[in-house]
Design a protein around this motif. Structure first.
Motif, PDB file in Angstrom:
ATOM      1  N   SER A   1       3.138  10.493  -7.417  1.00  0.00           N
ATOM      2  CA  SER A   1       4.148  11.152  -8.495  1.00  0.00           C
ATOM      3  C   SER A   1       3.392  11.051  -9.759  1.00  0.00           C
ATOM      4  CB  SER A   1       5.191  10.272  -8.531  1.00  0.00           C
ATOM      5  OG  SER A   1       5.026   8.929  -8.714  1.00  0.00           O
ATOM      6  N   GLY A   2       1.954  10.608  -9.676  1.00  0.00           N
ATOM      7  CA  GLY A   2       1.241  10.554 -11.035  1.00  0.00           C
ATOM      8  C   GLY A   2       1.430   9.221 -11.839  1.00  0.00           C
TER       9      GLY A   2
ATOM     10  N   LEU B   1       1.036  -1.100  -0.223  1.00  0.00           N
ATOM     11  CA  LEU B   1       0.184  -0.047   0.042  1.00  0.00           C
ATOM     12  C   LEU B   1       0.879   1.191  -0.077  1.00  0.00           C
ATOM     13  CD1 LEU B   1      -2.832  -1.129   2.398  1.00  0.00           C
ATOM     14  CD2 LEU B   1      -3.098  -0.614   0.035  1.00  0.00           C
ATOM     15  N   GLN B   2       1.888   1.199   0.805  1.00  0.00           N
ATOM     16  CA  GLN B   2       2.990   2.276   0.554  1.00  0.00           C
ATOM     17  C   GLN B   2       3.450   2.541  -0.812  1.00  0.00           C
ATOM     18  OE1 GLN B   2       5.703   1.484   3.812  1.00  0.00           O
ATOM     19  NE2 GLN B   2       4.402   2.078   5.320  1.00  0.00           N
ATOM     20  N   THR B   3       3.730   1.551  -1.380  1.00  0.00           N
ATOM     21  CA  THR B   3       4.242   1.620  -2.681  1.00  0.00           C
ATOM     22  C   THR B   3       3.261   2.109  -3.526  1.00  0.00           C
ATOM     23  OG1 THR B   3       5.690  -0.194  -2.664  1.00  0.00           O
ATOM     24  CG2 THR B   3       5.203   0.402  -4.734  1.00  0.00           C
ATOM     25  N   ILE B   4       1.966   1.731  -3.660  1.00  0.00           N
ATOM     26  CA  ILE B   4       0.903   2.325  -4.122  1.00  0.00           C
ATOM     27  C   ILE B   4       0.754   3.780  -3.998  1.00  0.00           C
ATOM     28  CG2 ILE B   4      -1.582   2.347  -4.586  1.00  0.00           C
ATOM     29  CD1 ILE B   4      -1.602  -0.722  -4.039  1.00  0.00           C
ATOM     30  N   GLY B   5       0.800   4.302  -2.630  1.00  0.00           N
ATOM     31  CA  GLY B   5       0.806   5.538  -2.350  1.00  0.00           C
ATOM     32  C   GLY B   5       1.915   6.636  -2.894  1.00  0.00           C
ATOM     33  N   ALA B   6       3.036   5.985  -2.963  1.00  0.00           N
ATOM     34  CA  ALA B   6       3.999   6.679  -3.264  1.00  0.00           C
ATOM     35  C   ALA B   6       3.993   6.907  -4.878  1.00  0.00           C
ATOM     36  CB  ALA B   6       5.295   6.031  -2.909  1.00  0.00           C
ATOM     37  N   MET B   7       3.465   5.827  -5.508  1.00  0.00           N
ATOM     38  CA  MET B   7       3.485   6.073  -7.212  1.00  0.00           C
ATOM     39  C   MET B   7       2.331   6.971  -7.534  1.00  0.00           C
ATOM     40  SD  MET B   7       4.011   2.029  -8.397  1.00  0.00           S
ATOM     41  CE  MET B   7       4.055   2.424 -10.042  1.00  0.00           C
TER      42      MET B   7
END
Length: 713
Positions: free
Chosen positions: A636-637, A627-633
């Motif tokens: 950044s659009g 979920l953190q990876t999804i949020g970070a991506m």
């Protein structure tokens, strides 16, 4: 291509055309290129002593000594830095063998090659290592000879370049310096056609400058030169023959050096192993037929009849290995197997940089002494108290076997590719060979729970769960002698060759790891370097581990082929992300069929996570990470795709495989007789293996049948 196609008349009856239809004049044009003639003139340059002084002023590097040339040659190809296992290494591109397209490239021992280059740099700067025998030490087949061959080939090529040019001189019977340039050229031409007394050891032309004048001479030449690299230097003295000619001319001119220099003709020298110019190779022979004069030269009895006394240098042939190698490199094969009288010659050649030809005074030399031998011979040297001086004058450079899987693969990929052997080599064939070779050289890991194959992966720079770069450094520090035992690359290469010959006799269309493993197992007891039953048992056990590792690899590939429906994987990935998102927010999800709200599907989420060993206690950490990876991506659009996450994709593929394997009925593939539906599924999976992993039709079928047989059991 049939026989008629090679007939000259079948292409064109015109005799001016060759058998392949090309005009002879077109082919001959290759030899008319102007740059070839210019190169020939440059490499056969001749001039007076004054001409050479001008050349030296323009390009001082031509006066470099042998170590400076070797170091400059290596550095001229460039280098690059990289990090592996938390350590920084430098890869010198020269050892990629750019001169022959990588034919003799050396892999996997960059740390040792770094040490070798550092030794050359220190010697080039005159820090003492120029007075040592460079001794490469390692097990059989560890590329010692290859490194020596690269260095010899490198300095040959470097001597063809302007910065690597080497010059020597000789004395003409008559003065060659004329009143103008045309007359000077004419005199040099006449001198070259007549009797020239060339330096037999190709010494530096500036060596003719007497010792008491050298300081003032160099001060004048180096005036205004700040850099050491740009300073002219004089390396060594005259050989006995040149010294004799000089004394004769000094006597003739009553000590007038200026008049003597008018007789000096300078020429360019090209280093050539074939011509024994600047490179020689010496190896032990029968002691009864070999003596130390092979190193320093011997009396020429035909000339002795002319000059009458054996102490006249004109009656002596300075053609020993150390004489002919002057200004370059002398290689000593199996150097420690030489008789003591030869080793004694090396003592003065290293520390004092002189040799002692028979009946002549000590003579200075300028060359790199490079020897190589195996560990057994070096251990004998260590125990021989009479060879203490040689031990003290040797620089030991360890050349062990390769310990990184990717580098070991490179060794075999140079010679064993589908194009070169004319047969398909199935995926992982070379990898399996390299895995066995590397694992045979590694010590068993002392860390509890770590397997030998995990250690191999760590050394290869791969990530292994639970271990870090610090672990790699600790493993290396715990086993400093790794790489000095195990399977030689030659054994692997011979096994691959034997496998190809055997399969050719059996009309096999491809070479696979299964075939190679069988040949390795058969040939292992025949390996002459495996002498103990304990070692045979150890290597046999390693081969079993490698075979099991390969079976896991192909099982995974078949799983990926079965789970090759990308759309199904993406759908499953989207479902997993929706469920863990709702789980994290303590929300409910919409059932796609009933459109009703339901709790997150814990059973489904765990069925995915368990495929990659996520314990129940660690599930929350894994889900948060996704979920953190999804949020970070998103910030950044970018849009998250579950298949781009390596661990999640692996879990989804294994999950889809388990969900569909019964539907596909892969177990039935082991049968020779398949109905139309089974054959269609079989062909579909073969096509996926071919496209994704590089199999051909036959090797893909073999892998599918093998995995089917495992599942059937």
């Amino acid at each position: 291509m049939n026989r008629e196609q090679f007939s000259p008349t079948s292409v064109n009856s015109d005799p001016s055309r060759n058998s392949f239809g090309a005009e002879s004049s077109d082919v001959r044009e290759l030899f008319r290129r102007g740059e070839l003639q210019k190169q020939y003139r440059d490499l056969h340059w001749t001039g007076t002593f004054d001409d050479y002084i001008k050349l030296v002023k323009e390009n001082p590097t031509v006066t470099a000594n042998a170590f400076q040339r070797v170091h400059a040659m290596i550095m001229s190809y460039g280098s690059e830095k990289y990090t592996r296992g938390g350590r920084e290494y430098t890869r010198f591109k020269f050892f990629d063998d750019p001169l022959k397209g990588g034919e003799d490239a050396v892999y996997g021992i960059d740390d040792k090659l770094m040490k070798l280059v550092q030794f050359f740099e220190s010697a080039a700067k005159g820090f003492g290592m120029q007075k040592r025998l460079f001794l490469m030490l390692g097990p059989v087949g560890s590329s010692k000879s290859t490194v020596a061959r690269l260095l010899k080939r490198g300095i040959e090529a470097y001597s063809h370049t302007p910065e690597g040019g080497i010059y020597t001189f000789g004395f003409a019977k008559d003065p060659v310096r004329g009143p103008d340039s045309d007359e000077t050229k004419a005199r040099i031409a006449r001198a070259l056609e007549g009797e020239m007394e060339w330096s037999p050891m190709n010494v530096e032309p500036l060596s003719v400058v007497p010792q008491h004048l050298r300081r003032d001479f160099l001060s004048a030449l180096n005036a205004g030169r700040a850099s050491d690299a740009a300073r002219v230097q004089i390396n060594g003295g005259l050989d006995p023959a040149s010294r004799f000619q000089l004394s004769q001319l000094l006597e003739k001119y009553n000590g007038n050096y200026d008049s003597v220099l008018d007789h000096v003709v300078v020429k360019r020298v090209v280093i050539s192993e074939e011509d024994r110019t600047g490179i020689t190779t010496f190896q032990p022979k029968d002691p009864k037929s070999q003596d130390s004069t092979e190193l320093t030269g011997d009396i020429n009895y035909r000339r002795l009849a002319k000059y009458g006394v054996d102490s006249d240098p004109r009656a002596f042939s300075f053609d020993g290995e150390l004489c002919r190698a002057n200004r370059g490199m002398a290689e000593f094969i199996e150097v420690l197997k030489l008789e003591r009288e030869f080793l004694y010659e090396l003592l003065t050649a290293t520390q004092e940089r002189v040799i002692k030809p028979k009946k002549f005074p000590q003579t200075e030399i300028d060359l790199v002494l490079l020897g190589h031998t195996n560990e057994a011979e070096y251990e004998k040297l260590q125990q021989d108290r009479f060879q203490e001086a040689l031990r003290d004058r040797s620089l030991k450079i360890d050349v062990p076997y390769v310990l990184t899987l990717s580098d070991e693969k490179h060794i075999y990929e140079k010679d064993f590719t589908s194009d070169k052997v004319g047969r398909h080599i199935a995926p992982h064939t070379i990898e399996v060979a390299a895995m066995f070779a590397v694992c045979s050289r590694l010590d068993e890991p002392k860390k509890g729970g770590m397997t030998l194959l995990q250690k191999m992966r760590l050394y290869n720079g791969e990530s292994v769960a639970g271990y870090t770069e610090q672990t790699v450094r600790e493993l290396q520090d715990d086993a400093p002698r790794e790489g000095h035992r195990g399977i030689s690359p030659r054994f692997i290469q011979d096994s691959l060759g034997a496998c190809l010959v055997r399969d050719a006799e059996e009309s096999r269309k491809f070479l696979s790891p299964f075939m190679l493993l069988n040949v390795l197992r058969e040939r292992l007891p025949e390996n002459p370097h495996i002498t103990s039953d304990e070692e045979k048992a150890r290597l046999s056990a390693i081969l079993d581990k490698v075979e099991q590792e390969y079976k896991e690899i192909v099982k995974k590939e078949v799983q990926l082929a079965i789970a090759g429906d990308v759309k199904a994987l993406e759908t499953m990935g989207q479902k997993y992300v929706e469920n863990i998102s709702a789980y994290q927010r303590k929300q409910r999800v919409t059932n796609p069929l009933t459109k009703t709200l339901e709790d997150p599907d814990e059973k489904f989420m765990r069925s995915v996570e368990e495929k990659i060993g996520i314990a129940s206690s660690a599930k929350d950490d894994f889900r948060r990470e996704i979920l953190q990876t999804i949020g970070a991506m998103a910030a950044s659009g970018r849009k998250f795709n579950a298949l781009d996450n390596e661990r999640l994709r692996e879990a989804l593929e294994k999950k889809l495989f388990d969900d569909t394997k019964d539907t596909i009925q892969i177990k039935q593939f082991v049968s020779v007789v398949r109905d139309d539906e089974q054959q269609q599924r079989f062909d579909t999976l073969k096509e996926r293996l071919i496209k994704r992993f590089g199999y051909n039709d036959d090797s893909a079928a073999e892998v599918l049948k093998f995995v089917a047989s495992i599942l059937a059991r």
